[in-house]
Design an enzyme around this catalytic site. Sequence first.
Site, mmCIF file in Angstrom:
data_model
loop_
_atom_site.group_PDB
_atom_site.id
_atom_site.type_symbol
_atom_site.label_atom_id
_atom_site.label_comp_id
_atom_site.label_asym_id
_atom_site.label_seq_id
_atom_site.Cartn_x
_atom_site.Cartn_y
_atom_site.Cartn_z
ATOM 1 C CB SER A 172 -0.866 -0.028 1.263
ATOM 2 O OG SER A 172 -1.440 1.218 1.509
ATOM 3 C CE1 TYR A 219 -4.110 -3.209 5.717
ATOM 4 C CE2 TYR A 219 -3.622 -0.886 5.375
ATOM 5 C CZ TYR A 219 -3.910 -2.131 4.864
ATOM 6 O OH TYR A 219 -3.997 -2.308 3.510
ATOM 7 C CE LYS A 277 -1.443 -4.662 3.413
ATOM 8 N NZ LYS A 277 -1.720 -6.001 2.891
HETATM 9 P P1 NAD Z 1 -11.012 -7.280 1.199
HETATM 10 O O1 NAD Z 1 -11.227 -7.292 2.657
HETATM 11 O O2 NAD Z 1 -12.153 -6.986 0.312
HETATM 12 O O3 NAD Z 1 -10.362 -8.665 0.736
HETATM 13 C C1 NAD Z 1 -9.525 -9.438 1.578
HETATM 14 C C2 NAD Z 1 -10.090 -10.844 1.589
HETATM 15 O O4 NAD Z 1 -9.235 -11.666 2.399
HETATM 16 C C3 NAD Z 1 -11.476 -10.915 2.190
HETATM 17 O O5 NAD Z 1 -12.319 -11.631 1.295
HETATM 18 C C4 NAD Z 1 -11.295 -11.691 3.491
HETATM 19 O O6 NAD Z 1 -12.419 -12.498 3.787
HETATM 20 C C5 NAD Z 1 -10.062 -12.506 3.184
HETATM 21 N N1 NAD Z 1 -9.235 -12.883 4.343
HETATM 22 C C6 NAD Z 1 -8.786 -12.103 5.349
HETATM 23 N N2 NAD Z 1 -8.026 -12.810 6.194
HETATM 24 C C7 NAD Z 1 -7.965 -14.071 5.692
HETATM 25 C C8 NAD Z 1 -7.343 -15.259 6.113
HETATM 26 N N3 NAD Z 1 -6.599 -15.317 7.226
HETATM 27 N N4 NAD Z 1 -7.501 -16.389 5.376
HETATM 28 C C9 NAD Z 1 -8.245 -16.362 4.243
HETATM 29 N N5 NAD Z 1 -8.879 -15.264 3.806
HETATM 30 C C10 NAD Z 1 -8.732 -14.126 4.528
HETATM 31 O O7 NAD Z 1 -9.805 -6.247 0.914
HETATM 32 P P2 NAD Z 1 -9.251 -5.655 -0.454
HETATM 33 O O8 NAD Z 1 -9.584 -4.224 -0.495
HETATM 34 O O9 NAD Z 1 -9.625 -6.528 -1.572
HETATM 35 O O10 NAD Z 1 -7.699 -5.750 -0.180
HETATM 36 C C11 NAD Z 1 -6.907 -6.821 -0.653
HETATM 37 C C12 NAD Z 1 -5.475 -6.596 -0.219
HETATM 38 O O11 NAD Z 1 -5.016 -5.328 -0.717
HETATM 39 C C13 NAD Z 1 -5.285 -6.561 1.281
HETATM 40 O O12 NAD Z 1 -4.045 -7.161 1.582
HETATM 41 C C14 NAD Z 1 -5.210 -5.070 1.575
HETATM 42 O O13 NAD Z 1 -4.484 -4.805 2.743
HETATM 43 C C15 NAD Z 1 -4.503 -4.561 0.344
HETATM 44 N N6 NAD Z 1 -4.743 -3.139 0.067
HETATM 45 C C16 NAD Z 1 -6.034 -2.684 -0.056
HETATM 46 C C17 NAD Z 1 -6.264 -1.340 -0.301
HETATM 47 C C18 NAD Z 1 -7.655 -0.786 -0.397
HETATM 48 O O14 NAD Z 1 -7.833 0.422 -0.240
HETATM 49 N N7 NAD Z 1 -8.667 -1.604 -0.675
HETATM 50 C C19 NAD Z 1 -5.177 -0.448 -0.445
HETATM 51 C C20 NAD Z 1 -3.885 -0.958 -0.345
HETATM 52 C C21 NAD Z 1 -3.678 -2.309 -0.088
HETATM 53 N N1 UFG Z 2 -12.928 10.815 3.392
HETATM 54 C C1 UFG Z 2 -13.925 11.703 3.663
HETATM 55 N N2 UFG Z 2 -15.104 11.223 4.143
HETATM 56 C C2 UFG Z 2 -15.333 9.895 4.348
HETATM 57 C C3 UFG Z 2 -14.300 8.986 4.066
HETATM 58 C C4 UFG Z 2 -13.101 9.483 3.586
HETATM 59 O O1 UFG Z 2 -13.759 12.913 3.494
HETATM 60 O O2 UFG Z 2 -16.415 9.528 4.808
HETATM 61 C C5 UFG Z 2 -11.655 11.308 2.852
HETATM 62 C C6 UFG Z 2 -10.470 11.017 3.711
HETATM 63 O O3 UFG Z 2 -10.278 12.016 4.657
HETATM 64 C C7 UFG Z 2 -9.362 10.951 2.671
HETATM 65 C C8 UFG Z 2 -10.043 10.433 1.415
HETATM 66 O O4 UFG Z 2 -11.416 10.658 1.620
HETATM 67 O O5 UFG Z 2 -8.891 12.230 2.437
HETATM 68 C C9 UFG Z 2 -9.807 8.980 1.155
HETATM 69 O O6 UFG Z 2 -10.119 8.247 2.343
HETATM 70 P P1 UFG Z 2 -10.261 6.666 2.361
HETATM 71 O O7 UFG Z 2 -10.625 6.276 3.745
HETATM 72 O O8 UFG Z 2 -11.133 6.212 1.253
HETATM 73 O O9 UFG Z 2 -8.796 6.178 1.994
HETATM 74 P P2 UFG Z 2 -7.404 6.459 2.713
HETATM 75 O O10 UFG Z 2 -6.566 7.193 1.724
HETATM 76 O O11 UFG Z 2 -7.563 7.068 4.017
HETATM 77 O O12 UFG Z 2 -6.860 4.985 2.966
HETATM 78 C C10 UFG Z 2 -7.008 3.943 1.983
HETATM 79 C C11 UFG Z 2 -7.185 2.599 2.690
HETATM 80 C C12 UFG Z 2 -5.919 2.211 3.413
HETATM 81 C C13 UFG Z 2 -4.771 2.240 2.480
HETATM 82 C C14 UFG Z 2 -4.678 3.577 1.798
HETATM 83 C C15 UFG Z 2 -3.598 3.607 0.777
HETATM 84 O O13 UFG Z 2 -8.250 2.688 3.618
HETATM 85 O O14 UFG Z 2 -6.056 0.901 3.886
HETATM 86 O O15 UFG Z 2 -5.911 3.892 1.142
HETATM 87 O O16 UFG Z 2 -3.778 2.557 -0.123
HETATM 88 F F1 UFG Z 2 -3.617 2.004 3.154
#
Ligand code: NAD
Ligand code: UFG
Length: 343
Positions: free
Chosen positions: A126, A151, A155
Amino acid sequence: MDRILVTGGTGYIGSHTVVELQQAGYKVVIIDNLSNSSRDVVDGIERITGVRPDFVEGDCTDMETLIKLFADYKDIKGIINFAASKAVGESVSKPILYYRNNLVTLLNLLELMDSNGVKGMVFSSSCTVYGEPDENPVTEKAPIKKATSPYGNTKQISEEIISDVINAGASFKSVILRYFNPVGAHPSAEIGELPNGVPQNLIPYLTQTAIGIRNELSVFGDDYDTPDGSCIRDYINVVDLAKAHVIAVERMLQDKSENKIEIFNLGTGQGVSVLELINVFEEATGVKVPHRIVGRRAGDIEKVWADPLYANEVLGWKATSTLADTMRSAWAWQKRLRERGIM
Ligand code: NAD
Ligand code: UFG
């Protein structure tokens, strides 16, 4: 074609990636414990691709489950490891859950790769590893900042674990992908993001407000040092993001990697503020989003967007979707959830 193990494959990014893998001809087996997703997602993937991926309901922190999975699927050549807990706020109150789930999952998989002939792992990292960057856009060479949540720390530690294991002589490779802010849904509206409870992230909160589930969207702060005062992020379409995983897998399986560990930013290169994003959504969909400026959210980064040049040049990958199309896809998904009586 080779088989890819997709951990967390019924989750948001995982499900979109399974679609792209299958459309590229890969066989897929998903393992997911359904802690943050549902079995129905497998149906959505099948409706899009015409192929039902194999699905194992199981927990990656359980070594016996993984050993059995590798015994049942001897043709796994690559792993994409999405399985993790990902709520930043929750990680502050439940650090043990986050460290155990995210790190034990990774360690278990790494431990089984060589003995099962797996050639590579794509790891979901991330842009959170950059914290508040000194300059934007952020390249992969930018310093890693102290994590502001357990969290984020998982990473950073995960990246270090992968590096240590490979440097100690493991024979597999890894591609570490640092996602910026993944948003949107598959254009078919068959799969998308479905957070449990009240959404913490901007887009699901915004679409739930637009459809009337929430009264208004809170914009967290308009006093940042940005042109309109709201925070800036790099919103990357989830299908574009998913496609990069297929390229990363191919690189490792076809021995095209330049190094045993490669790290890429996945973003668009465009910084967009919260207020700009609301405007794009409203113009793209014709739907108004009631919103109000409130105070800052603790721990928010002021501005961060990617320099995606390295991924563009080395992977030959580029985010191509427009933000307007991405917003329309998020809205189509929200409406589909309503039609199905889910939301
Ligand atoms: P998500 O929660 O939708 O998907 C993760 C999946 O993993 C879920 O289906 C959950 O049930 C499963 N899971 C969790 N723990 C598990 C375990 N121990 N065994 C088997 N399954 C398990 O999340 P996502 O948004 O699809 O994110 C996927 C990956 O990308 C994660 O590693 C997350 O940290 C990373 N990531 C996400 C974002 C974001 O904003 N969505 C940003 C940066 C990185
Ligand atoms: N925001 C609002 N109102 C809301 C939700 C979010 O104004 O109700 C704003 C936040 O302040 C931020 C932007 O929208 O400025 C994006 O917020 P998100 O919560 O959607 O995303 P973040 O950038 O805070 O974090 C996300 C994931 C993290 C990940 C990160 C970088 O939640 O897990 O992106 O990948 F690490």
